[in-house]
Design an enzyme around this catalytic site. Structure first.
Site, PDB file in Angstrom:
ATOM      1  N   VAL A 105       0.866  -1.174   0.000  1.00  0.00           N
ATOM      2  CA  VAL A 105       0.000   0.000   0.000  1.00  0.00           C
ATOM      3  C   VAL A 105       0.902   1.224   0.000  1.00  0.00           C
ATOM      4  O   VAL A 105       1.909   1.267   0.710  1.00  0.00           O
ATOM      5  CB  VAL A 105      -0.921   0.027   1.241  1.00  0.00           C
ATOM      6  CG1 VAL A 105      -1.791   1.273   1.237  1.00  0.00           C
ATOM      7  CG2 VAL A 105      -1.790  -1.233   1.288  1.00  0.00           C
ATOM      8  N   CYS A 106       0.556   2.212  -0.816  1.00  0.00           N
ATOM      9  CA  CYS A 106       1.268   3.481  -0.840  1.00  0.00           C
ATOM     10  C   CYS A 106       2.748   3.248  -1.187  1.00  0.00           C
ATOM     11  O   CYS A 106       3.046   2.495  -2.107  1.00  0.00           O
ATOM     12  CB  CYS A 106       1.079   4.176   0.508  1.00  0.00           C
ATOM     13  SG  CYS A 106       1.408   5.949   0.519  1.00  0.00           S
ATOM     14  N   THR A 107       3.670   3.884  -0.461  1.00  0.00           N
ATOM     15  CA  THR A 107       5.098   3.746  -0.774  1.00  0.00           C
ATOM     16  C   THR A 107       5.668   2.401  -0.356  1.00  0.00           C
ATOM     17  O   THR A 107       6.861   2.148  -0.551  1.00  0.00           O
ATOM     18  CB  THR A 107       5.915   4.868  -0.112  1.00  0.00           C
ATOM     19  OG1 THR A 107       5.656   4.882   1.295  1.00  0.00           O
ATOM     20  CG2 THR A 107       5.565   6.217  -0.720  1.00  0.00           C
ATOM     21  N   GLY A 108       4.843   1.533   0.173  1.00  0.00           N
ATOM     22  CA  GLY A 108       5.304   0.163   0.428  1.00  0.00           C
ATOM     23  C   GLY A 108       5.780  -0.515  -0.842  1.00  0.00           C
ATOM     24  O   GLY A 108       6.627  -1.417  -0.796  1.00  0.00           O
ATOM     25  N   GLY A 155      -2.442   2.285  -4.474  1.00  0.00           N
ATOM     26  CA  GLY A 155      -2.000   3.672  -4.457  1.00  0.00           C
ATOM     27  C   GLY A 155      -1.911   4.203  -3.036  1.00  0.00           C
ATOM     28  O   GLY A 155      -1.700   3.455  -2.084  1.00  0.00           O
TER      29      GLY A 155
END
Length: 227
Positions: A105-108, A155
């Site tokens: 999730v996200c910058t993961g 995202g």
């Protein structure tokens, strides 16, 4: 659904500087799957500082963590520490080798990339960092949830809930995913139409870039380039 479903182990990586909703959003939904067992794994069994002013206590360290059926890496400003840490990246590689799903999730997704898990894959991230995906041999795809084989990336932040429902539908069927969605009353109707750069006032985008994201993305790019 069965009376005694097979255990399905979900492993979330925790780290200081995590965006808590990246983790807690999808965890709330995924935990309702039949057989779901949620593990929160960190290098040490000590409180993890979130971006929201409170801490989360992991229930597993890397050595004690079972093999994930679904591995998920949340994001946050602490992603810089993750992609700089060889032990954490090796943990992700080891878990990914036996996982049915490798997710973020996200910058993961940048952590997955740093672990070498996005090469040749379509992926996404928070909108302010998507250009960094190419540094890992990945191709950015503009979507809230991107699935490429067994790799599923979401995202920014709230996209994690959409990701969780996507996974639940694939594993337990659409009807069960809708059952979970209804139970948790996930019916987003935001009061403002500014949740994505395609919709937001350009002045807001510029403000966020100037105050937060431009420097953060530059710092991440420097760390990635030095590896």
């Amino acid at each position: 659904m069965t009376d005694s479903p097979k255990p399905f182990h979900i492993v979330f990586l925790l780290f200081d500087g995590i965006t808590q909703l990246d983790f807690t959003g999808p965890a709330q939904f995924l935990a309702r799957m039949p057989g779901a067992i949620v593990h929160t794994a960190a290098k040490q069994l000590k409180p993890i500082e979130t971006d929201s002013g409170f801490a989360i206590l992991p229930n597993r360290d890397f050595a004690d963590c079972p093999q994930a059926d679904l591995l998920c890496v949340p994001g946050g400003f602490g992603t810089k520490g993750v992609i700089s840490d060889d032990e954490t990246l090796q943990f992700l590689r080891d878990q990914a080798a036996g996982a049915q799903y490798i997710t973020s999730v996200c910058t993961g997704s940048l952590a997955l990339g740093a672990a070498g898990l996005l090469k040749g894959k379509r992926a996404t991230s928070h909108w302010a960092y998507t250009r960094l995906l190419e540094k890992f041999g990945a191709t950015f795809e503009k979507a809230r949830v991107v699935k490429d084989g067994n790799v599923i990336t979401a995202g920014g932040v709230t996209s994690g809930i959409d990701f969780a429902l996507t996974v639940i539908a694939e594993i337990a069927g659409q009807q069960f995913a809708e059952f979970v969605q209804l139970g948790l009353e996930y019916d987003p109707r935001p009061p403002f139409n500014s949740g994505h750069p395609d919709l937001a006032d350009p002045k807001l985008i510029a403000m966020l870039q100037d105050r937060i994201y431009r420097k953060q993305a530059s710092d991440l790019a420097d760390i990635i380039d030095r590896r």
